[in-house]
Design a protein around this motif. Structure first.
Motif, PDB file in Angstrom:
ATOM      1  N   ASP A 248       0.830  -1.208   0.000  1.00  0.00           N
ATOM      2  CA  ASP A 248       0.000   0.000   0.000  1.00  0.00           C
ATOM      3  C   ASP A 248       0.862   1.255   0.000  1.00  0.00           C
ATOM      4  O   ASP A 248       0.586   2.216  -0.692  1.00  0.00           O
ATOM      5  CB  ASP A 248      -0.900   0.025   1.244  1.00  0.00           C
ATOM      6  CG  ASP A 248      -1.970  -1.048   1.164  1.00  0.00           C
ATOM      7  OD1 ASP A 248      -2.146  -1.618   0.069  1.00  0.00           O
ATOM      8  OD2 ASP A 248      -2.612  -1.328   2.191  1.00  0.00           O
ATOM      9  N   SER A 250       3.896   1.623  -1.131  1.00  0.00           N
ATOM     10  CA  SER A 250       4.632   1.934  -2.359  1.00  0.00           C
ATOM     11  C   SER A 250       3.664   2.445  -3.419  1.00  0.00           C
ATOM     12  O   SER A 250       4.029   3.265  -4.251  1.00  0.00           O
ATOM     13  CB  SER A 250       5.503   0.771  -2.818  1.00  0.00           C
ATOM     14  OG  SER A 250       4.755  -0.204  -3.446  1.00  0.00           O
ATOM     15  N   THR A 251       2.399   1.993  -3.364  1.00  0.00           N
ATOM     16  CA  THR A 251       1.384   2.580  -4.244  1.00  0.00           C
ATOM     17  C   THR A 251       1.233   4.073  -3.933  1.00  0.00           C
ATOM     18  O   THR A 251       1.234   4.923  -4.822  1.00  0.00           O
ATOM     19  CB  THR A 251       0.028   1.886  -4.028  1.00  0.00           C
ATOM     20  OG1 THR A 251       0.189   0.506  -4.329  1.00  0.00           O
ATOM     21  CG2 THR A 251      -1.038   2.475  -4.922  1.00  0.00           C
ATOM     22  N   ASP A 253       3.367   6.027  -2.524  1.00  0.00           N
ATOM     23  CA  ASP A 253       4.544   6.799  -2.908  1.00  0.00           C
ATOM     24  C   ASP A 253       4.552   7.112  -4.392  1.00  0.00           C
ATOM     25  O   ASP A 253       4.913   8.226  -4.786  1.00  0.00           O
ATOM     26  CB  ASP A 253       5.822   6.042  -2.529  1.00  0.00           C
ATOM     27  CG  ASP A 253       6.115   6.148  -1.041  1.00  0.00           C
ATOM     28  OD1 ASP A 253       5.338   6.836  -0.340  1.00  0.00           O
ATOM     29  OD2 ASP A 253       7.094   5.552  -0.585  1.00  0.00           O
ATOM     30  N   VAL A 254       4.176   6.131  -5.218  1.00  0.00           N
ATOM     31  CA  VAL A 254       4.149   6.391  -6.659  1.00  0.00           C
ATOM     32  C   VAL A 254       3.070   7.430  -6.972  1.00  0.00           C
ATOM     33  O   VAL A 254       3.288   8.348  -7.752  1.00  0.00           O
ATOM     34  CB  VAL A 254       3.934   5.081  -7.462  1.00  0.00           C
ATOM     35  CG1 VAL A 254       3.665   5.385  -8.923  1.00  0.00           C
ATOM     36  CG2 VAL A 254       5.150   4.180  -7.333  1.00  0.00           C
ATOM     37  N   HIS A 255       1.901   7.289  -6.332  1.00  0.00           N
ATOM     38  CA  HIS A 255       0.841   8.277  -6.558  1.00  0.00           C
ATOM     39  C   HIS A 255       1.309   9.685  -6.183  1.00  0.00           C
ATOM     40  O   HIS A 255       1.142  10.627  -6.937  1.00  0.00           O
ATOM     41  CB  HIS A 255      -0.402   7.929  -5.729  1.00  0.00           C
ATOM     42  CG  HIS A 255      -1.153   6.748  -6.257  1.00  0.00           C
ATOM     43  ND1 HIS A 255      -2.212   6.195  -5.606  1.00  0.00           N
ATOM     44  CD2 HIS A 255      -0.985   6.012  -7.377  1.00  0.00           C
ATOM     45  CE1 HIS A 255      -2.681   5.185  -6.303  1.00  0.00           C
ATOM     46  NE2 HIS A 255      -1.947   5.044  -7.377  1.00  0.00           N
ATOM     47  N   PHE A 257       4.352  10.789  -5.948  1.00  0.00           N
ATOM     48  CA  PHE A 257       5.396  11.261  -6.844  1.00  0.00           C
ATOM     49  C   PHE A 257       4.785  11.725  -8.163  1.00  0.00           C
ATOM     50  O   PHE A 257       5.312  12.620  -8.818  1.00  0.00           O
ATOM     51  CB  PHE A 257       6.431  10.161  -7.076  1.00  0.00           C
ATOM     52  CG  PHE A 257       7.684  10.652  -7.736  1.00  0.00           C
ATOM     53  CD1 PHE A 257       8.414  11.675  -7.165  1.00  0.00           C
ATOM     54  CD2 PHE A 257       8.119  10.113  -8.930  1.00  0.00           C
ATOM     55  CE1 PHE A 257       9.562  12.143  -7.766  1.00  0.00           C
ATOM     56  CE2 PHE A 257       9.269  10.582  -9.544  1.00  0.00           C
ATOM     57  CZ  PHE A 257       9.989  11.597  -8.960  1.00  0.00           C
ATOM     58  N   GLY A 258       3.650  11.117  -8.542  1.00  0.00           N
ATOM     59  CA  GLY A 258       2.963  11.544  -9.755  1.00  0.00           C
ATOM     60  C   GLY A 258       2.109  12.786  -9.521  1.00  0.00           C
ATOM     61  O   GLY A 258       1.517  13.314 -10.452  1.00  0.00           O
ATOM     62  N   VAL A 260      -0.588  13.027  -7.232  1.00  0.00           N
ATOM     63  CA  VAL A 260      -1.987  12.733  -6.915  1.00  0.00           C
ATOM     64  C   VAL A 260      -2.072  12.448  -5.422  1.00  0.00           C
ATOM     65  O   VAL A 260      -1.165  11.848  -4.861  1.00  0.00           O
ATOM     66  CB  VAL A 260      -2.479  11.436  -7.609  1.00  0.00           C
ATOM     67  CG1 VAL A 260      -3.998  11.406  -7.644  1.00  0.00           C
ATOM     68  CG2 VAL A 260      -1.899  11.303  -8.978  1.00  0.00           C
ATOM     69  N   ARG A 334      13.970   7.889  -2.169  1.00  0.00           N
ATOM     70  CA  ARG A 334      14.184   6.502  -1.753  1.00  0.00           C
ATOM     71  C   ARG A 334      15.329   6.397  -0.748  1.00  0.00           C
ATOM     72  O   ARG A 334      15.257   5.633   0.199  1.00  0.00           O
ATOM     73  CB  ARG A 334      14.446   5.590  -2.959  1.00  0.00           C
ATOM     74  CG  ARG A 334      13.219   5.318  -3.775  1.00  0.00           C
ATOM     75  CD  ARG A 334      12.052   4.773  -2.969  1.00  0.00           C
ATOM     76  NE  ARG A 334      12.314   3.478  -2.373  1.00  0.00           N
ATOM     77  CZ  ARG A 334      11.476   2.863  -1.539  1.00  0.00           C
ATOM     78  NH1 ARG A 334      10.337   3.416  -1.197  1.00  0.00           N
ATOM     79  NH2 ARG A 334      11.778   1.696  -1.047  1.00  0.00           N
TER      80      ARG A 334
END
Lengths: 456, 456
Positions: A248, A250-251, A253-255, A257-258, A260, A334
C-alpha cells in the motif's frame, strides 16, 4: 452467467454457496468481488461461519465494510468476533458512526475491548497494524507446558511461531522464543533455556509502519512485539501485515510522486467525483505556482518581442530542468525512505549534485549546439545572423538550468523532511514547477549577457 | 574513533572482533559497513565462522562480494558453504569471473550444485530468489517421524514452518503441512492427515518476483514452493526474501518513474561516473524527444512574431499537460502492477480519463481566465485589445491539453505493457515529453481558430 443460473431464486443458500465450494480462499474472494453487493451479501450469509470469516479476513476482499453492514447485525457481530482483531478493526474503520454504534455493543466483551483499543491508534502506525492475538507464556513455564498451551490456543492466534515470554509477576516482556527453537528443546527444559540470547526488538505503538517494516526486515523477524513504556505487550505486528502495508505504501509513494493524493481503493472503484477531488487539488496548486512563469515571461516581453527566436527553445530548456530535477528527487526520496541518508547528510548530497548537474547540463548543452548548427548549416531553419551566439546562449542556459534542477530536486526531499513532511510528497510535477520559473530567469539572464548589444 | 583504538595493531584478532561482541547482527552489520574494506575483511576473518555467516547473510551488509573476495579462499569457501544458498548465490553474483573460478571449485559438492543451479536463473525471478534449503518428507511418514526429522535438520533450513510432503516414489510435491498443524497432530498420525485440504499453490522458477509476492500475499503464506513442469520441487521462496525484493522493486519503480535507470546501490556508494551514466542516458533521450518542441515552435514562428503575447502562456500550458499526464500515469502504473486492471481494460480507463480530463482542464482553464481578467482589469499587465479572446484561447487550450495529457498519460502504461515492457518504465519526464509537443500543436491550433482574423 447462463440462464439456468439466473433463474435460481437468490435466497437459496445451498445454490448461492455452491459455486464457492471448490474454490480456495483467494479464488472465492475474486468470485465475491465480481458479484453485485446484494448478491455478495446473500452469498456470504449462506456460508458457514468459519468459511465466511476466512473470506472476510482476506485483504483483497472489496467492500468488506459494506458487506458487514448489510448482513443481519447478530451475524455481522458474530463474524467480527471470530475474525483476527486487526482485520476486524480495519472493517470497523470502514463503517459509518451509526453502523458502528449498532454493531460494537453486540460484540463479545473481549473482542470489543481489543477492537476499541486498535481503533484508538492513528492509521499507518504499529498500533493500528498490530493484532492482540499472540502467544504469551510466563517465564516459569517449561517447554512442554508452552507446547501444550500453543496446541490449545493455536486456532485463535495470528501466529504461533513467535512466543513471548513474560515476567510472571510484572507481566513485562522478557524474551522471545521462536517455534524453531521450541521444538528442539527438551520437554522438561525451562522456556527461558530455549529463548534467544539478545534482548527482544520491540516497537512503540506510535511508530510509523515503514520503520516497523525496516526493523522486521533488518532483524529477519516473522513478528515484532508492540510494547508500552513499561514493556507490557500490547500486540504484535506480523510480517504479512507488513507486506500488505508496504505494498500500500509503495502505491501511495508512486501516486504522490505523480502528484496525486493517494487513492485507497483500486482505480475502477473510485467514484468520478472522488477521483476529481484527488487530482484537482494538487493540479490547481501546481497551476497557481506555474502561473509565476507567465509573470516571469511578462517581465521579459520586450526581449521576446525583439528576439522571437529565443522563444523557440523555451519548452526544451524548461523541460530539461524539470527532468533533471525529477531524476534527483526520485533518487533522494528513496535514499531517505530507506534511511541510507540522514537529514544531516544534505551537504554531502549537494556537493555531489553540483558537479553531476554541471556535467549533465554540459552534455545536453552540447547536443543543443550540435542541433542548432546542423539545422542552420543544412538550411533547415534560419536562426538569423547571430545563430552562433544563440547556440552558445542555449548551451550555457542548459548548463545553468540542469545544475539548478539537479540541486533543487535533490534538496527538496531534505527540506520537506526538515519541515516535518513526508519526503515522498516531493512530486515530479512539484519539482518541475519549482524549476520552471527559476529556469526562465536563468535563461533570460544568460541571454541578456551573451546576446546583449547584438540580438537583444 | 579515539586515538587509543586507532593505535591498536589491526592484525590482532581479539581486538578486532571485540567491539562486535555485544552487538546484535543488525548493529554489527552497521559497524562493519562503516569500516574501510581492509579493516572490515580483517574483522570478518577474526570472527567465529557462525558469527561471520550471520553477518554475511544480512542483506544490509554492503560490499559482501568484495569482502568474500578479499578473504583467504579456503575461508571464503567455508563461509559460502555454511551460508543460506540463496544469499551465497547473491554474493557469488557480485564476484568477477576470475574470483568465481577460484572459489567455486573449493565449495563442498552439495553447496556447489545448489549455487550453480541458482546462478542459472535470470534475476528477479522465483528461481533466482529461491533457496533449496527447505524441509521435505515422504508422504508415508508420521507426524512423529517428521517432527524428529525437523529437529535434526532445523539448523540448515531457511524455514521449518512449511513442510513439503512428497510422493515417496515419484518425489512430486503432494501437499503442504504447516508447523501450526503439525504440532496439533498426534505423533502416530500420518503426515497427510494434518496436511492442508487445498492443493498447494506453486510457482514456476521463471515467474517474476512481483507476481510471486502477489501470490504469497493473496494466500498468506510464509513460503511458496518453486516446482518444475513435473511438480518436482526446486526450492522455496520465503516471505522475508519477498520483503527484500519488494523494497528493492519499489525503489526501482520510483527511480524509473523519476526517469533514472534503477540504482542497485545506496546513493552515496555510486561512483560519480556511474551516476552520470545512469542519468545521462534517459536525460539525453528525453532531450532529443523534447527537441521536437523546438521544431513545432519554428513551425509557428510567424504566429509568434505577430502575437508575442501568446508565448507568455506557453510554459503554463505545457506544464499543465505534463502534470495531468504524470498524475494519470502514476495511477495506472500501480493499478497494472497490482493486477487491479488487465490489458483488456484499457478502454474502460480511456472512457473514465476522457471526462476526468475535460473537467480538470475546465477547472484550470477557469483559473487562467480569472487570472488574465484580474491582471488586465487591475492594470497589472496589458494583454492588448483582444485580451478577452486571448483568455478564451488559453482556457480552451487548457481543456484540450489537460484532456490529452490525462488520456495519453493513462494509456502509456497499457501501450508499454502491450509491447512487452514494464509499465513502470513510463516515467513522469517521458509522459511530459510526449505531451509537450502535442500540447504546443493543440495550443496553436486553438489560437488560430479563435484569434484568426484578430490577433493572428
Amino acid at each position: 452467467m447462463n440462464q439456468k443460473q439466473f433463474l435460481r431464486p437468490i435466497v437459496d443458500a445451498a445454490a448461492l454457496s455452491a459455486p464457492l465450494a471448490d474454490y480456495n480462499t483467494a479464488d472465492a474472494v475474486e468470485y465475491l468481488n465480481a458479484l453485485p453487493l446484494p448478491q455478495a451479501t446473500n452469498t456470504l450469509a449462506a456460508l458457514s461461519l468459519p468459511r465466511a470469516v476466512k473470506l472476510l479476513e482476506a485483504p483483497e476482499l472489496q467492500h468488506a465494510g459494506a458487506l458487514i453492514a448489510a448482513l443481519p447485525p447478530a451475524r455481522a457481530a458474530a463474524l467480527l468476533g471470530l475474525m483476527a482483531d486487526d482485520r476486524a478493526t480495519d472493517i470497523v474503520h470502514e463503517l459509518d458512526d451509526a453502523e458502528r454504534a449498532r454493531l460494537i455493543p453486540l460484540l463479545a466483551p473481549e473482542a470489543r475491548r481489543s477492537i476499541q483499543l486498535l481503533l484508538s491508534y492513528p492509521p499507518n502506525t504499529a498500533g493500528a497494524l498490530m493484532t492482540t492475538e499472540f502467544v504469551a507464556v510466563p517465564a516459569d513455564w517449561t517447554v512442554a507446558q508452552t507446547m501444550q498451551h500453543i496446541r490449545e490456543v493455536e486456532r485463535s492466534r495470528e501466529t504461533v511461531y513467535a512466543i513471548y515470554v513474560l515476567d510472571p509477576h510484572s507481566r513485562q516482556l522478557l524474551q522471545v522464543v521462536t517455534m524453531r527453537r521450541l521444538i528442539t528443546g527438551e520437554p522438561e527444559d525451562a522456556i527461558l533455556a530455549v529463548a534467544q540470547v539478545n534482548p527482544p526488538v520491540t516497537v512503540n505503538p506510535l511508530l510509523d509502519q515503514e520503520e516497523v517494516a525496516q526493523l522486521i526486515r533488518r532483524h529477519d523477524l516473522l513478528a515484532i512485539p508492540v510494547v508500552d513504556a513499561q514493556q507490557h505487550m500490547l500486540g504484535i505486528v506480523t510480517v504479512d501485515d507488513i507486506l500488505d502495508a508496504l505494498i500500500d505504501e509503495s502505491t501511495e509513494d508512486v501516486h504522490k510522486f505523480g502528484g496525486v493524493e493517494a487513492l485507497d481503493k483500486p482505480y475502477m472503484q473510485i467514484g468520478f467525483l472522488e477521483m476529481l477531488r484527488k487530482r484537482a487539488g494538487w493540479l490547481s496548486v501546481l497551476f497557481l505556482g506555474e502561473m509565476l512563469t507567465a509573470s516571469a515571461m511578462q517581465h521579459y516581453e520586450d526581449e521576446l518581442a525583439r528576439a522571437v527566436v529565443l522563444t523557440l527553445f523555451i519548452p526544451l530548456i524548461m523541460s530539461s530542468g524539470g527532468n533533471s530535477g525529477s531524476q534527483a528527487t526520485s533518487l533522494l526520496i528513496r535514499s531517505l525512505a530507506l534511511r541510507e541518508l540522514r537529514l544531516r547528510d544534505w551537504w554531502k548530497v549537494a556537493l555531489r549534485e553540483l558537479p553531476t548537474g554541471v556535467v549533465l547540463g554540459a552534455i545536453l548543452g552540447l547536443l543543443a549546439i550540435v542541433r542548432i548548427t546542423i539545422w542552420q548549416l543544412a538550411g533547415l531553419h534560419d536562426y538569423g545572423e547571430h545563430w552562433k551566439l544563440l547556440a552558445v546562449t542555449i548551451g550555457a542556459a542548459l548548463v545553468g538550468i540542469v545544475t539548478f534542477g539537479s540541486l533543487s530536486g535533490s534538496m527538496l526531499p531534505f527540506v520537506l523532511k526538515r519541515l516535518g513532511f513526508d519526503p515522498a510528497s516531493a512530486s515530479a510535477p512539484f519539482v518541475a514547477t519549482l524549476v520552471d520559473v527559476t529556469g526562465l530567469v536563468i535563461y533570460f539572464s544568460i541571454a541578456a549577457m551573451i546576446l546583449g548589444g547584438t540580438l537583444l
